[in-house]
Write a protein that holds these residues in place. Structure first.
Motif, PDB file in Angstrom:
ATOM      1  N   TRP A   7      88.533  64.002  36.648  1.00  0.00           N
ATOM      2  CA  TRP A   7      89.121  64.890  37.728  1.00  0.00           C
ATOM      3  C   TRP A   7      90.466  64.785  37.676  1.00  0.00           C
ATOM      4  O   TRP A   7      91.129  63.645  37.273  1.00  0.00           O
ATOM      5  CB  TRP A   7      88.563  64.416  39.090  1.00  0.00           C
ATOM      6  CG  TRP A   7      86.858  64.638  38.941  1.00  0.00           C
ATOM      7  CD1 TRP A   7      85.979  63.710  38.655  1.00  0.00           C
ATOM      8  CD2 TRP A   7      86.333  65.808  39.463  1.00  0.00           C
ATOM      9  NE1 TRP A   7      84.922  64.139  38.749  1.00  0.00           N
ATOM     10  CE2 TRP A   7      84.738  65.587  39.108  1.00  0.00           C
ATOM     11  CE3 TRP A   7      86.651  67.210  39.921  1.00  0.00           C
ATOM     12  CZ2 TRP A   7      83.998  66.358  39.506  1.00  0.00           C
ATOM     13  CZ3 TRP A   7      85.663  68.009  40.061  1.00  0.00           C
ATOM     14  CH2 TRP A   7      84.140  67.642  40.184  1.00  0.00           C
ATOM     15  N   VAL A  15      90.712  67.021  47.886  1.00  0.00           N
ATOM     16  CA  VAL A  15      89.637  67.119  46.981  1.00  0.00           C
ATOM     17  C   VAL A  15      88.836  68.139  47.273  1.00  0.00           C
ATOM     18  O   VAL A  15      88.882  68.636  48.606  1.00  0.00           O
ATOM     19  CB  VAL A  15      88.817  65.718  47.580  1.00  0.00           C
ATOM     20  CG1 VAL A  15      87.575  65.895  46.657  1.00  0.00           C
ATOM     21  CG2 VAL A  15      89.488  64.580  47.167  1.00  0.00           C
ATOM     22  N   PRO A  16      88.273  68.916  46.310  1.00  0.00           N
ATOM     23  CA  PRO A  16      88.012  68.502  45.257  1.00  0.00           C
ATOM     24  C   PRO A  16      89.061  68.912  44.182  1.00  0.00           C
ATOM     25  O   PRO A  16      89.821  69.796  44.415  1.00  0.00           O
ATOM     26  CB  PRO A  16      86.843  69.243  44.792  1.00  0.00           C
ATOM     27  CG  PRO A  16      86.728  70.595  45.480  1.00  0.00           C
ATOM     28  CD  PRO A  16      87.477  70.174  46.750  1.00  0.00           C
ATOM     29  N   SER A  96      82.978  58.216  35.939  1.00  0.00           N
ATOM     30  CA  SER A  96      83.794  59.493  36.333  1.00  0.00           C
ATOM     31  C   SER A  96      85.326  58.796  36.650  1.00  0.00           C
ATOM     32  O   SER A  96      85.328  57.807  37.000  1.00  0.00           O
ATOM     33  CB  SER A  96      83.369  59.947  37.542  1.00  0.00           C
ATOM     34  OG  SER A  96      84.335  60.804  38.359  1.00  0.00           O
ATOM     35  N   THR A  98      89.357  59.586  38.008  1.00  0.00           N
ATOM     36  CA  THR A  98      90.321  60.452  38.539  1.00  0.00           C
ATOM     37  C   THR A  98      91.799  60.034  38.167  1.00  0.00           C
ATOM     38  O   THR A  98      92.076  58.765  38.235  1.00  0.00           O
ATOM     39  CB  THR A  98      89.778  60.234  40.095  1.00  0.00           C
ATOM     40  OG1 THR A  98      88.678  60.522  40.445  1.00  0.00           O
ATOM     41  CG2 THR A  98      91.261  61.147  40.846  1.00  0.00           C
TER      42      THR A  98
END
Length: 188
Positions: A7, A15-16, A96, A98
């Motif tokens: 992300w 967010v997102p 995941s 970010t």
């Protein structure tokens, strides 16, 4: 090498964020990709698929931008071999990752021209406006100096060549064929 989703956004973005983007991680190094929208013009013979590398331990991302021009911004003087390096804040949760931009950047031409440090005024302005807390800013500046020392100039007086740029640890991830996964196009 492990597959991850990435992300992407700027510090303070709600967010997102943009993603999930396909990525691969090898130790403390990450590569992920996305496609630039059609409003960008690629370098001749190139595509709009941009691969970004992240030195996870240093919180620094880097790429050779795939685009030559975009809405009046022309990169002919930078050239197709100039790296764009960003100070970032990285957080990980399972598979995941970010990546959030922290304002400071450096352009690193690989043709013998000097690097150009950018946006320290934006970094300072974010601290002054209370948009960037002091602990994150201090951590970022320490990581930024470590990146500069490890990869651009290890000595106080810079030699004629980079210390390790582009970083050797990018080679294995750069060799992974594109695309890394489903192609995701950035918003226009």
């Amino acid at each position: 090498m492990e597959r991850v989703e990435v992300w992407r956004g700027a510090h303070g973005d709600p967010v997102p964020l943009f993603g999930p983007l396909p990525g691969v991680r090898l130790g403390d190094t990450l590569a992920y990709e996305f496609r630039l929208p059609d409003s960008f013009e690629p370098w001749p013979g190139g595509t709009l698929l941009e691969r970004v590398f992240v030195l996870l331990d240093l919180g620094v991302s880097m790429s050779v931008p795939a685009w030559r021009s975009h809405r009046g911004t022309d990169r002919d003087r930078s050239g197709p071999t100039t790296w764009y390096v960003d100070l970032v804040h990285v957080s990980t949760a399972g598979d995941s990752i970010t990546v959030r931009d922290l304002y400071a950047d450096v352009l690193v031409p690989t043709d013998g021209r000097h690097q150009r440090l950018l946006d320290l005024d934006e970094f300072a302005g974010a601290i002054e406006a209370g948009q960037l807390d002091v602990a994150t800013a201090v951590d970022g500046l320490r990581r930024w100096q470590r990146f500069l020392d490890l990869h651009l100039h290890a000595d106080r007086d810079p030699p004629g060549t980079w210390t390790d740029f582009p970083p050797r640890r990018l080679h294995a991830l750069a060799a992974v064929p594109a695309p890394l996964g489903p192609i995701v196009t950035a918003p226009g």
